[in-house]
Design a protein around this motif. Structure first.
Motif, PDB file in Angstrom:
ATOM      1  N   THR A 131       0.928  -1.221   0.017  1.00  0.00           N
ATOM      2  CA  THR A 131      -0.075  -0.074   0.179  1.00  0.00           C
ATOM      3  C   THR A 131       0.873   1.297   0.175  1.00  0.00           C
ATOM      4  O   THR A 131       2.079   1.132   0.315  1.00  0.00           O
ATOM      5  N   PRO A 132       0.435   2.394  -0.389  1.00  0.00           N
ATOM      6  CA  PRO A 132       1.161   3.663  -0.208  1.00  0.00           C
ATOM      7  C   PRO A 132       1.652   4.038   1.063  1.00  0.00           C
ATOM      8  O   PRO A 132       2.916   4.327   1.140  1.00  0.00           O
ATOM      9  N   LYS A 133       1.013   3.598   2.010  1.00  0.00           N
ATOM     10  CA  LYS A 133       1.487   3.797   3.552  1.00  0.00           C
ATOM     11  C   LYS A 133       2.737   2.911   3.569  1.00  0.00           C
ATOM     12  O   LYS A 133       3.573   3.464   4.208  1.00  0.00           O
ATOM     13  N   ALA A 134       2.632   1.788   3.221  1.00  0.00           N
ATOM     14  CA  ALA A 134       3.716   0.923   3.528  1.00  0.00           C
ATOM     15  C   ALA A 134       4.893   1.410   2.736  1.00  0.00           C
ATOM     16  O   ALA A 134       5.903   1.230   3.292  1.00  0.00           O
ATOM     17  N   ILE A 135       4.829   1.722   1.495  1.00  0.00           N
ATOM     18  CA  ILE A 135       5.985   2.093   0.667  1.00  0.00           C
ATOM     19  C   ILE A 135       6.648   3.356   1.355  1.00  0.00           C
ATOM     20  O   ILE A 135       7.848   3.693   1.400  1.00  0.00           O
ATOM     21  N   ASN A 136       5.747   4.297   1.931  1.00  0.00           N
ATOM     22  CA  ASN A 136       6.280   5.468   2.519  1.00  0.00           C
ATOM     23  C   ASN A 136       7.052   5.312   3.323  1.00  0.00           C
ATOM     24  O   ASN A 136       7.737   5.783   3.964  1.00  0.00           O
ATOM     25  N   ASP A 137       6.459   4.264   4.461  1.00  0.00           N
ATOM     26  CA  ASP A 137       7.378   3.806   5.628  1.00  0.00           C
ATOM     27  C   ASP A 137       8.675   3.152   5.336  1.00  0.00           C
ATOM     28  O   ASP A 137       9.740   3.689   5.896  1.00  0.00           O
ATOM     29  N   PHE A 138       8.622   2.383   4.350  1.00  0.00           N
ATOM     30  CA  PHE A 138       9.956   1.725   3.848  1.00  0.00           C
ATOM     31  C   PHE A 138      10.997   2.784   3.367  1.00  0.00           C
ATOM     32  O   PHE A 138      12.120   2.930   3.902  1.00  0.00           O
ATOM     33  N   LEU A 139      10.454   3.749   2.591  1.00  0.00           N
ATOM     34  CA  LEU A 139      11.225   4.831   2.292  1.00  0.00           C
ATOM     35  C   LEU A 139      11.912   5.635   3.101  1.00  0.00           C
ATOM     36  O   LEU A 139      13.030   6.104   3.098  1.00  0.00           O
ATOM     37  N   SER A 140      10.979   6.145   4.092  1.00  0.00           N
ATOM     38  CA  SER A 140      11.464   6.764   5.276  1.00  0.00           C
ATOM     39  C   SER A 140      12.424   6.156   6.256  1.00  0.00           C
ATOM     40  O   SER A 140      13.232   7.046   6.751  1.00  0.00           O
ATOM     41  N   HIS A 141      12.407   4.850   6.238  1.00  0.00           N
ATOM     42  CA  HIS A 141      13.312   4.200   7.008  1.00  0.00           C
ATOM     43  C   HIS A 141      14.453   3.726   6.447  1.00  0.00           C
ATOM     44  O   HIS A 141      15.210   2.896   6.954  1.00  0.00           O
ATOM     45  N   LYS A 142      14.708   3.852   5.097  1.00  0.00           N
ATOM     46  CA  LYS A 142      15.989   3.960   4.402  1.00  0.00           C
ATOM     47  C   LYS A 142      15.924   2.143   4.009  1.00  0.00           C
ATOM     48  O   LYS A 142      17.088   1.583   3.906  1.00  0.00           O
ATOM     49  N   ILE A 143      14.812   1.501   3.927  1.00  0.00           N
ATOM     50  CA  ILE A 143      14.786   0.096   3.573  1.00  0.00           C
ATOM     51  C   ILE A 143      14.824   0.215   2.039  1.00  0.00           C
ATOM     52  O   ILE A 143      14.490   0.895   1.472  1.00  0.00           O
ATOM     53  N   CYS A 144      15.712  -0.816   1.546  1.00  0.00           N
ATOM     54  CA  CYS A 144      15.828  -1.000   0.176  1.00  0.00           C
ATOM     55  C   CYS A 144      14.620  -1.555  -0.651  1.00  0.00           C
ATOM     56  O   CYS A 144      14.263  -2.600   0.119  1.00  0.00           O
ATOM     57  N   PHE A 145      13.803  -0.749  -1.226  1.00  0.00           N
ATOM     58  CA  PHE A 145      12.501  -1.144  -1.788  1.00  0.00           C
ATOM     59  C   PHE A 145      12.445  -1.340  -3.076  1.00  0.00           C
ATOM     60  O   PHE A 145      12.627  -0.258  -3.981  1.00  0.00           O
ATOM     61  N   ALA A 146      12.192  -2.553  -3.689  1.00  0.00           N
ATOM     62  CA  ALA A 146      12.088  -2.672  -5.229  1.00  0.00           C
ATOM     63  C   ALA A 146      10.568  -2.795  -5.420  1.00  0.00           C
ATOM     64  O   ALA A 146      10.048  -3.620  -5.126  1.00  0.00           O
ATOM     65  N   PRO A 147      10.079  -1.661  -6.189  1.00  0.00           N
ATOM     66  CA  PRO A 147       8.858  -1.817  -6.768  1.00  0.00           C
ATOM     67  C   PRO A 147       8.464  -3.009  -7.796  1.00  0.00           C
ATOM     68  O   PRO A 147       9.439  -3.231  -8.708  1.00  0.00           O
TER      69      PRO A 147
END
Length: 450
Positions: free
Chosen positions: A355-371
């Motif tokens: 979800t958008p909320k999950a993605i924002n949380d990952f990015l704000s915590h500097k998690i490597c996130f691959a869409p």
């Protein structure tokens, strides 16, 4: 019209059925803001306004007869969204949740996913609200025949080349292809994911899952993080993508400890038994609940044991998480659980599973996130390889397909990283993927005129 004005216009409309489509559209529009600010051509040519509306949405009735001689009626769809880069390309989904909004979302995402591969394919998607579960082979064949009777009017090797998706595997593709030949008397490469004996490519079943792990490997190297070998990994889903992602994780020495289905989650700390899972899901087609009969030390967690906004699979401590089930399966609460448990990387195997909320949380915590549009492009890449083999009336070896898949996924990861750096969003794979995918399509649209 600006991107924000376009979003407001859609938000003011009745968009219940189209909710996931607007979610995908909004993500892209906000991501490409740096590109729009740096190049006036995209505003001058109204690229956003043109890109968010499909070229056409085809909707048709599918009438077929079940084993009890009862006439059944379903609805079929094909969304041909954009062919600036090549023929429309995207899967067919047979599932009760299929509607026009879901397919518009999937087709829209497919545009950018296909663009990122660098291959000459446009974006489309299709399917029906037909449910293959519980149907006999004969009923599936009758439905596929009726579906292709209408679909064949709109597809072709240089027009639109569908593939499989949820509910559409080699069996369904075989029936669809057989009906197409019967109607047209033509042996064309108009479907991918065909059985190998009549035009399919080796490694097509493995492609999305393997490609997901190849992409993740490359991302970790580029970000100078520890590799997957020896690391605990969680995977959701138990279909083609999930099980082949688990298989490739084992090849790399990782320890995948979970999988899930609509009823619940398996957590096996020793590492899930892949051969048992394949036998359960592809042969017996039974619930994961039966897994603990063979492995009593593993834990089966029913879905109802967790609140509606959380899922057991994302409450397991891990180094890397791979959502491979369905859209919006990983919520904000799930993201917080993963972050609290020390996750370092999240790579999407399903289409828009976070979800958008999950993605924002990952990015704000500097998690490597691959869409997903970058990380799960392996399936469509190998589909294009199948198109190339069909056009040449030839066959590639498993090793050749695998090597080309690995190279393609590495190139996508590098393209996304470099694009993010160029536009001042270094480390943001979401924005990097959206900008890179959009730019290639938009430049083609401008070059072609209106």
């Amino acid at each position: 019209m600006s991107g924000e004005e376009l979003i407001k216009r859609f938000e003011s409309a009745d968009c219940n059925e189209n909710k996931v489509f607007y979610q995908a559209m909004e993500e892209v529009i906000y991501s490409i803001a740096p590109l729009l600010e740096s190049d006036e051509r995209y505003r001058q040519n109204s690229i956003i306004e043109r890109l968010v509306v499909p070229d056409r949405v085809i909707k048709f009735k599918v009438v077929w007869m079940d084993d009890n001689q009862n006439i059944q009626v379903n609805t079929g769809y094909r969304v041909q969204f954009n062919n600036a880069l090549g023929p429309y390309k995207g899967g067919l989904r047979f599932h009760p949740t299929v509607n026009e909004g879901v397919l518009k979302f999937l087709a829209f995402e497919q545009i950018f996913k296909n663009s990122l591969t660098g291959l000459p394919i446009g974006g489309g998607k299709g399917g029906s609200d037909f449910d293959p579960k519980g149907k006999s082979d004969f009923e599936v064949m009758k439905f596929c025949s009726a579906f292709m009777t209408e679909l064949h009017k709109y597809i072709g090797a240089r027009i639109d080349v569908p593939a499989g998706d949820i509910g559409v595997g080699a069996r369904e593709i075989g029936y669809l292809f057989g009906e197409y030949k019967k109607i047209t008397s033509s042996y064309d490469g108009i479907l991918t994911g065909k059985p190998f004996m009549f035009g399919g490519s080796l490694m097509r079943p493995e492609a999305t899952g393997y490609g997901l792990i190849y992409f993740t490997q490359t991302m970790l190297e580029l970000e100078e993080k520890e590799p997957l070998a020896g690391k605990i990994c969680t995977v959701s889903g138990s279909g083609n993508v999930a099980l082949h992602a688990i298989e490739k994780l084992y090849h790399l020495g990782a320890i995948p400890v979970s999988c899930s289905d609509s009823r619940g989650t398996i957590h096996d700390p020793k590492g899930v038994d892949l051969e048992l899972l394949k036998e359960m899901k592809f042969v017996r087609r039974v619930s994961l609940e039966d897994y603990v009969d063979t492995h009593p030390d593993a834990k089966y967690i029913p879905k109802e044991d967790y609140p509606e906004e959380a899922h057991a699979v994302w409450d397991i401590p891990c180094y890397a998480a791979f959502p491979c089930a369905t859209q919006n399966e990983l919520t904000g609460m799930d993201a917080q659980n993963l972050i609290a448990n020390g996750v370092e990387v999240v790579a999407e195997g399903a289409n828009m599973p976070s979800t958008p909320k999950a993605i924002n949380d990952f990015l704000s915590h500097k998690i490597c996130f691959a869409p997903a549009k970058a990380a799960n492009a392996g399936g469509v890449a190998v589909s294009e390889f199948e198109m190339a083999q069909n056009a040449a009336m030839g066959k590639w070896s498993f090793e050749k397909v695998d090597e080309r898949l690995k190279t393609t996924m590495q190139q996508i990861a590098k393209r996304v990283v470099l694009t993010a750096q160029d536009y001042g969003v270094d480390g943001n794979y979401v924005d990097g993927a959206n900008i890179a995918g959009f730019k290639r399509v938009a430049d083609a649209m401008i070059a072609e005129g209106i």
